[in-house]
Design a protein around this motif. Structure first.
Motif, PDB file in Angstrom:
ATOM      1  N   GLU A 290       0.811  -1.218   0.000  1.00 57.16           N
ATOM      2  CA  GLU A 290       0.000   0.000   0.000  1.00 57.16           C
ATOM      3  C   GLU A 290       0.841   1.263   0.000  1.00 57.16           C
ATOM      4  N   ARG A 291       2.102   1.181   0.349  1.00 55.97           N
ATOM      5  CA  ARG A 291       2.955   2.370   0.384  1.00 55.97           C
ATOM      6  C   ARG A 291       3.554   2.692  -0.985  1.00 55.97           C
TER       7      ARG A 291
ATOM      8  N   HIS B 100       3.665   6.230  -2.758  1.00 53.91           N
ATOM      9  CA  HIS B 100       3.727   7.297  -1.765  1.00 53.91           C
ATOM     10  C   HIS B 100       5.141   7.886  -1.738  1.00 53.91           C
ATOM     11  N   SER B 101       5.251   9.108  -1.265  1.00 51.52           N
ATOM     12  CA  SER B 101       6.549   9.771  -1.216  1.00 51.52           C
ATOM     13  C   SER B 101       6.538  10.839  -0.127  1.00 51.52           C
TER      14      SER B 101
ATOM     15  N   ARG C 296      -6.510  12.760  -0.621  1.00 56.05           N
ATOM     16  CA  ARG C 296      -5.792  11.483  -0.523  1.00 56.05           C
ATOM     17  C   ARG C 296      -4.447  11.545  -1.236  1.00 56.05           C
TER      18      ARG C 296
ATOM     19  N   ALA D 219      -0.726  11.259   0.325  1.00 55.87           N
ATOM     20  CA  ALA D 219       0.185  10.221  -0.160  1.00 55.87           C
ATOM     21  C   ALA D 219       1.555  10.773  -0.500  1.00 55.87           C
ATOM     22  N   THR D 220       1.652  12.061  -0.720  1.00 56.92           N
ATOM     23  CA  THR D 220       2.946  12.684  -1.016  1.00 56.92           C
ATOM     24  C   THR D 220       3.510  13.419   0.191  1.00 56.92           C
TER      25      THR D 220
ATOM     26  N   PRO E  94       4.740   6.202  -9.194  1.00 63.45           N
ATOM     27  CA  PRO E  94       5.152   7.226  -8.225  1.00 63.45           C
ATOM     28  C   PRO E  94       5.248   8.623  -8.843  1.00 63.45           C
TER      29      PRO E  94
ATOM     30  N   VAL F  18       1.740  10.096  -9.359  1.00 64.26           N
ATOM     31  CA  VAL F  18       1.159  10.583  -8.101  1.00 64.26           C
ATOM     32  C   VAL F  18       1.778  11.916  -7.718  1.00 64.26           C
ATOM     33  N   SER F  19       3.090  12.025  -7.846  1.00 64.46           N
ATOM     34  CA  SER F  19       3.767  13.279  -7.504  1.00 64.46           C
ATOM     35  C   SER F  19       3.289  14.429  -8.380  1.00 64.46           C
TER      36      SER F  19
ATOM     37  N   ASN G  67      -3.932   0.646  -5.257  1.00 60.92           N
ATOM     38  CA  ASN G  67      -3.436   1.896  -4.673  1.00 60.92           C
ATOM     39  C   ASN G  67      -3.982   3.113  -5.414  1.00 60.92           C
TER      40      ASN G  67
ATOM     41  N   MET H 192      -6.695   6.098  -4.060  1.00 64.61           N
ATOM     42  CA  MET H 192      -6.463   7.545  -4.087  1.00 64.61           C
ATOM     43  C   MET H 192      -7.651   8.299  -4.671  1.00 64.61           C
TER      44      MET H 192
END
Length: 552
Positions: free
Chosen positions: A110-111, A114-115, A152, A156-157, A476, A479-480, A539, A543
């Motif tokens: 689940e991670r 994420h960052s 979310r 996550a960031t 990743p 998401v960022s 994941n 989000m």
């Protein structure tokens, strides 16, 4: 190795070249990024770093690229580096390094994705902010889906995010609502300018059930009672509707409290200290023209009445004094005029309007069914409510469909299309990919075929395996970017691409043995890749506040 990891390796190689040549390493960027070549024959990833450094370093880009490439090929996991054109670095990973990404994804679970990109930022995210005079409607629903998804994504960031609903309960609309409920209780027509709809009758009847003597009171007392109880019931209904939609607000902030606690007067004093408050024509003004507003704004009218801007200023200063570094406002399509005003308030308060405050404007959304406009709500009269949307299509279809498009554009959703079990329906396509994976994993368990504790990543050499691994590695960065640009739709569009990559892999690469065939190391390696795909799809959907089903 993720693309981010490889980008760090490229930058380190460039730093080594600079050090060996006596070049100023401070000219190097703090970070760099990689691209995926459109033509896979050109490699797995491409870097333009050498070309970016040409003018700064005084060294020709191709010469720099050759030197950086010489360093990169000495790095474990890099199979080859080719120089193209004026200085492109086309990098190819060896199969074991490329395939090891599946191990990383599964281990992070689940991670993954994420960052710490926004670590240390304390963000207040305000969205929906509906008047407590009617149900949450379609216009609010788009921001409910997008705003909660953004909450979310920001979390996550690494950001510390507080979601907030501003209750506009200090204006005349609350008094109008009270009169409307009172009229409904008496069986009278809705007063002019009042609130129509069956929901007003429902609230009136609920109040009468608890206070059967309400209509026997003096009119002023009765109106006050219906207003107070109606306000409470309406807020409870709004909370219930939003929670049902998967949207939880950390704070419900009442505008009334600003006035009751003296926050407006406090804000005026803070703005005076900054030197931007002046008096003219018997009124108190804020000199917002100092900061790109088209005209100065009145805070207190000559009759002593405070304006909406005074409350807006008090609310912004209240947020900052609660310790938020950044205040994000998500406003409706008719609020463009607020952008300069709110930014000017931040500037007048001594803040940086380009950092401490952001205003996002969302465009309108409409509903059709079979191509025809959806009729107005029976309950809310002139509106379509959130509950009616959820009843019609479900939470997942509604949230995904509302979040997958940029809020810069108006959106029309067809109820039939977003509930269709077809690959043409994006939400079905993505969720089906997860369900298909879950089914495969159940079949593997029934056959007694497991992933084991590890696998030989070098076995994942098929073109479709490589495409899927690259797609997983992009998550990743997606998401960022979504967090930095405040664009939740990037997650949805990525998931659709990932689902396509998975379906193509599944069609080309047999994962499980057939018949009496024994399970091979390749079967186990592909099971790791399948599980990594499941993790990323789950994941990404999480989000967006959308469930990842095991069966469909």
């Amino acid at each position: 190795m993720t693309p981010a990891d490889l980008a760090v390796v490229v930058l380190l190689a460039a730093r080594s070249v600079f050090d060996e040549r006596g070049l100023d390493s401070t000219l190097l960027p703090a970070s760099t990024s990689l691209e995926r070549p459109r033509n896979p024959d050109h490699g797995d990833y491409a870097s333009t770093l050498a070309m970016q450094l040409e003018k700064k370093s005084g060294v020709r880009a191709r010469e720099l690229a050759v030197a950086i490439a010489d360093k990169l090929v000495q790095t474990s996991g890099i199979k080859s580096v080719e120089i193209a054109g004026p200085g492109f670095l086309n990098i190819r990973l060896d199969a074991a390094t490329a395939g090891s990404l599946a191990r990383l994804v599964v281990s992070e679970g689940e991670r993954y994705g994420h960052s710490a990109l926004l670590a240390g930022q304390k963000i207040n995210l305000e969205f929906v902010s509906a008047n407590p005079t009617g149900p949450v409607h379609l216009g609010h629903t788009r921001w409910a889906a997008v705003g909660d998804s953004l909450r979310r994504i920001l979390a996550a960031t690494g950001a510390q995010v507080t979601s907030e609903h501003y209750i506009n309960d200090a204006g005349s609309q609350v008094d109008t609502f009270a009169r409307s409920v009172y009229a409904a209780a008496k069986g009278e027509p809705t007063p002019e300018g009042g609130y129509p709809g069956d929901y007003v009758n429902d609230i009136a009847n609920r109040i009468l059930a608890v206070h059967p003597d309400a209509l026997g009171r003096p009119e002023a007392q009765a109106v006050a009672l219906f207003g107070a109880e109606g306000y409470r019931l309406m807020l409870d209904e709004m909370r219930t509707s939003l929670e049902r939609f998967g949207v939880h607000f950390d704070v419900w902030f009442s505008e009334r409290t600003l006035h009751a606690a003296g926050a407006v007067e406090h804000a005026l004093e803070e703005l005076r200290k900054q030197g931007h408050v002046f008096e003219a024509d018997g009124a108190v003004w804020l000199r917002t023209t100092d900061f790109a507003d088209d005209k100065d704004r009145v805070l207190i009218r000559s009759n002593g009445e405070k304006t909406y801007l005074a409350a807006d200023a008090a609310y912004y200063i209240n947020k900052r004094e609660r310790g938020f570094d950044k205040c994000i406002y998500m406003l409706g399509a008719d609020h463009h005029g607020y952008v300069n005003r709110l930014k000017a308030i931040a500037a007048c308060a001594g803040d940086d309007p380009e950092f401490n405050i952001e205003i996002l404007i969302g465009q309108l959304v409409s509903l059709t069914q079979g191509g025809e406009p959806v009729r107005l709500s029976k309950r809310a009269g002139t509106l379509i409510t959130l509950d009616e949307i959820v009843d019609a299509v479900g939470v997942d279809a509604a949230r995904y469909s509302l979040a997958r498009s940029s809020t810069d554009s108006a959106l029309t959703l067809d109820l039939d299309e977003i509930t269709r079990s077809s690959n043409d329906n994006p939400v079905h396509y993505v969720r089906y990919a997860h369900a298909r994976i879950a089914s495969l994993l159940r079949n593997a368990a029934e056959l007694g075929v497991g992933r084991g504790d590890d696998f030989d990543a070098a076995l994942l050499t098929h073109e479709r395996e490589n495409d899927l691994l690259k797609a997983l590695g992009d998550f990743p960065a997606v998401v960022s970017t979504a967090a930095e640009l405040r664009q939740a739709h990037r997650i949805a569009r990525y998931l659709e691409d990932l689902a396509g990559a998975y379906h193509r892999f599944y069609d080309a690469c047999r994962v499980l043995p057939q018949g009496d065939e024994p399970a091979t190391e390749l079967n186990r390696a592909r099971l790791w890749l399948v599980e990594a795909s499941r993790v990323v799809i789950a994941n990404g959907l999480a989000m967006l506040g959308v469930s990842a089903p095991d069966r469909m």
